[in-house]
Design a protein around this motif. Sequence first.
Motif, mmCIF file in Angstrom:
data_model
loop_
_atom_site.group_PDB
_atom_site.id
_atom_site.type_symbol
_atom_site.label_atom_id
_atom_site.label_comp_id
_atom_site.label_asym_id
_atom_site.label_seq_id
_atom_site.Cartn_x
_atom_site.Cartn_y
_atom_site.Cartn_z
ATOM 1 N N LYS A 38 -3.180 -112.360 39.393
ATOM 2 C CA LYS A 38 -3.050 -110.984 38.899
ATOM 3 C C LYS A 38 -1.777 -110.786 38.092
ATOM 4 O O LYS A 38 -1.695 -109.858 37.284
ATOM 5 N N VAL A 39 -0.770 -111.617 38.350
ATOM 6 C CA VAL A 39 0.526 -111.434 37.684
ATOM 7 C C VAL A 39 0.879 -112.634 36.809
ATOM 8 O O VAL A 39 2.036 -112.842 36.463
ATOM 9 N N SER A 40 -0.124 -113.420 36.442
ATOM 10 C CA SER A 40 0.123 -114.646 35.685
ATOM 11 C C SER A 40 0.691 -114.381 34.297
ATOM 12 O O SER A 40 1.339 -115.249 33.709
ATOM 13 N N ARG A 41 0.476 -113.189 33.751
ATOM 14 C CA ARG A 41 0.975 -112.884 32.401
ATOM 15 C C ARG A 41 2.380 -112.275 32.421
ATOM 16 O O ARG A 41 2.937 -111.982 31.369
ATOM 17 N N CYS A 42 2.916 -112.077 33.610
ATOM 18 C CA CYS A 42 4.270 -111.526 33.709
ATOM 19 C C CYS A 42 5.282 -112.540 33.174
ATOM 20 O O CYS A 42 5.287 -113.696 33.587
ATOM 21 N N GLY A 43 6.112 -112.106 32.287
ATOM 22 C CA GLY A 43 6.994 -112.991 31.549
ATOM 23 C C GLY A 43 6.636 -112.874 30.088
ATOM 24 O O GLY A 43 7.487 -112.596 29.233
ATOM 25 N N GLU A 44 5.352 -113.039 29.806
ATOM 26 C CA GLU A 44 4.823 -112.694 28.482
ATOM 27 C C GLU A 44 4.746 -111.170 28.392
ATOM 28 O O GLU A 44 5.107 -110.578 27.375
ATOM 29 N N HIS A 45 4.267 -110.547 29.479
ATOM 30 C CA HIS A 45 4.269 -109.093 29.611
ATOM 31 C C HIS A 45 5.569 -108.648 30.276
ATOM 32 O O HIS A 45 6.250 -109.432 30.936
ATOM 33 N N ARG A 46 5.887 -107.382 30.135
ATOM 34 C CA ARG A 46 7.072 -106.791 30.766
ATOM 35 C C ARG A 46 6.675 -106.321 32.164
ATOM 36 O O ARG A 46 5.976 -105.308 32.328
ATOM 37 N N CYS A 47 7.104 -107.056 33.196
ATOM 38 C CA CYS A 47 6.746 -106.740 34.575
ATOM 39 C C CYS A 47 8.004 -106.505 35.406
ATOM 40 O O CYS A 47 9.033 -107.141 35.177
ATOM 41 N N VAL A 48 7.888 -105.614 36.391
ATOM 42 C CA VAL A 48 9.038 -105.298 37.237
ATOM 43 C C VAL A 48 8.616 -105.192 38.696
ATOM 44 O O VAL A 48 7.447 -104.947 39.003
#
Length: 270
Positions: free
Chosen positions: A229-239
């Motif tokens: 579910k959070v595999s794109r975090c890093g490419e996406h802005r996640c907190v």
Amino acid sequence: MTDNATDKGAADTRGRRHRRWRVSAALGLTAVLAGGGIAALRTTGSPASEASEPAAAVASHTGRLTLEESREASRIAIDAATRPGTAKDRQRTRRDTGGGERNAAGGPGAEPLDTRRPPRAKSASSATDSRAEVQLYDYASDTLITRLVDRRSKKVLDSSRRHGVQPPPTLAEAREAVKVILADRRLGPGMRESYASQTGKRLTSPTQLRLQSMSFLGSRAKGVDGARKVSRCGEHRCVQLFVRIPGGKWIDTSRIVIDLSARRAAVIGL
């Protein structure tokens, strides 16, 4: 029920996986998520130490500008995509975003993260004192932008873009993350319930909460349930958020990752 070697081995494996991502352990937060979803976001006891102010703001730099200088520099940098004299940057923006830069709330203009006075050589003219380096995040293209602006001429002197770079979130971004949680039909009711049980009041705005936050990268969730579910975090802005009711206890959101680029929240580690 008695333990056997297999049970202990499985427990050890689960423990190692959870320790990889439990960034809130130092705060003494307890897990509140159960089953296949979230029953409610419970309030927990106070951590060992409390910060007097939210730690979501980017760390300070030497040679920091005044508040007014910072605001002025940010305005110039944000307007760069539409101001005359920046055709190259406008062309790049249209190519990268398909239209224009966007902030964390989805509005026009990139999200300001930080401003600083750039290093100046001893031999440099005092005219360079009007320069400022502004860091922005463009949510339309998931790009970190650094612009060197001149406050005197109101122009952008240099601009660069980088993908996959995630500086610490600002307080404004942390508040947007709370809005994402409150809008989530699974998580929003639990946060509101926790706040109401402590204060007797309704939670209607992120400004009612004391917030700390940190950037989250998908690599931190490797081997953890829900990592996909959070595999794109890093490419996406996640907190990730650490939320406290003013004068009260913490609301444990340690297993919630908010993808600000996609405007959705995910629960991991169940």
